[in-house]
Design an enzyme around this catalytic site. Sequence first.
Site, PDB file in Angstrom:
ATOM      1  N   GLU A 214      -1.862  -0.462  -5.821  1.00 20.48           N
ATOM      2  CA  GLU A 214      -2.226   0.909  -6.176  1.00 20.48           C
ATOM      3  C   GLU A 214      -3.622   0.968  -6.792  1.00 20.48           C
ATOM      4  O   GLU A 214      -4.374   1.922  -6.542  1.00 20.48           O
ATOM      5  CB  GLU A 214      -1.182   1.490  -7.129  1.00 20.48           C
ATOM      6  CG  GLU A 214       0.161   1.735  -6.451  1.00 20.48           C
ATOM      7  CD  GLU A 214       1.210   2.281  -7.392  1.00 20.48           C
ATOM      8  OE1 GLU A 214       1.630   3.438  -7.205  1.00 20.48           O
ATOM      9  OE2 GLU A 214       1.619   1.543  -8.311  1.00 20.48           O
TER      10      GLU A 214
ATOM     11  N   GLU B  64       7.886  -2.341  -4.902  1.00 21.79           N
ATOM     12  CA  GLU B  64       8.660  -1.675  -5.948  1.00 21.79           C
ATOM     13  C   GLU B  64      10.127  -1.435  -5.569  1.00 21.79           C
ATOM     14  O   GLU B  64      11.020  -1.537  -6.411  1.00 21.79           O
ATOM     15  CB  GLU B  64       8.008  -0.337  -6.312  1.00 21.79           C
ATOM     16  CG  GLU B  64       6.716  -0.464  -7.105  1.00 21.79           C
ATOM     17  CD  GLU B  64       5.482  -0.527  -6.210  1.00 21.79           C
ATOM     18  OE1 GLU B  64       4.387  -0.243  -6.702  1.00 21.79           O
ATOM     19  OE2 GLU B  64       5.624  -0.873  -5.011  1.00 21.79           O
TER      20      GLU B  64
END
Length: 270
Positions: A122, A142
């Site tokens: 990210e 995730e």
Amino acid sequence: MTAVSPEAKVLYEKRGEVAYITLNRPDAKNAIDLEMHERLSLIWADFRDDDSVRVALLTGNGDAFCAGADLKTHLPLWVGADADLPRRKVTDGFGGITRGLHRIRKPIVAAVNGWALAGGFEIALACDIRIASENAQFGSFEVRRGLHPMDGGIVRLVNMCGLSTAMDIILTGNPFDAEQAQRWQLVSRVVPHDQLIAEAEATVASILRNDRVAVESAKDTALEVIGRRIDDALAVEALLGYSVVASNPTVKQRLNTFYERTDEGRVSGV
């Protein structure tokens, strides 16, 4: 803010007009603990506010770019947190630039030297230009941990590579290499590992030869038009672009050097 000792978890050095930011926990694959997160937020704010630097170059030390959050330090904050935590986190992006400081007008170039996973992925996505080593690996892991991306990983992937590819990356949690990242338009180019920093610095040099006001306005405009209706986006582009023409004192000088064919770095025949 000045350069710090080599033992610091994040190295920050200003060389001329370039800010070099290096994630420096190689033994932990540059996973970001709370101390790093707080320091990165301070570093990005300093970069934003220091007029002496124009471009940032972000990379990692060792064989990883960033393996994401150091969950040993972050999870205790999240598990059993009060209901107000999501509101407080809205302006506190991971590692500084994923949210909150995401509208810094100066360009940020990421030299992705190895693994960029989860929150580290990210952070890379939050940079403006990504150049990858042939050794780089990416992944949004995730979902394997019962989470999903929450620091721009979904938003930026959908914008960059489209919904279908974004779903493939996010829902499978599968890793992918630098060549695949380039095919999915997530990195600009892939280079031999030993040429990564030189290639990133050449990109920085290309940015620096251009007019500062124009570069920063172009980045700001690109971010401003995302998600808008076409008519609105065109209006924003015109408004911000013509504002540069009208207010930037270097436009006339740079146009004159172009007409006189004396502009530095000009493309042959153009």
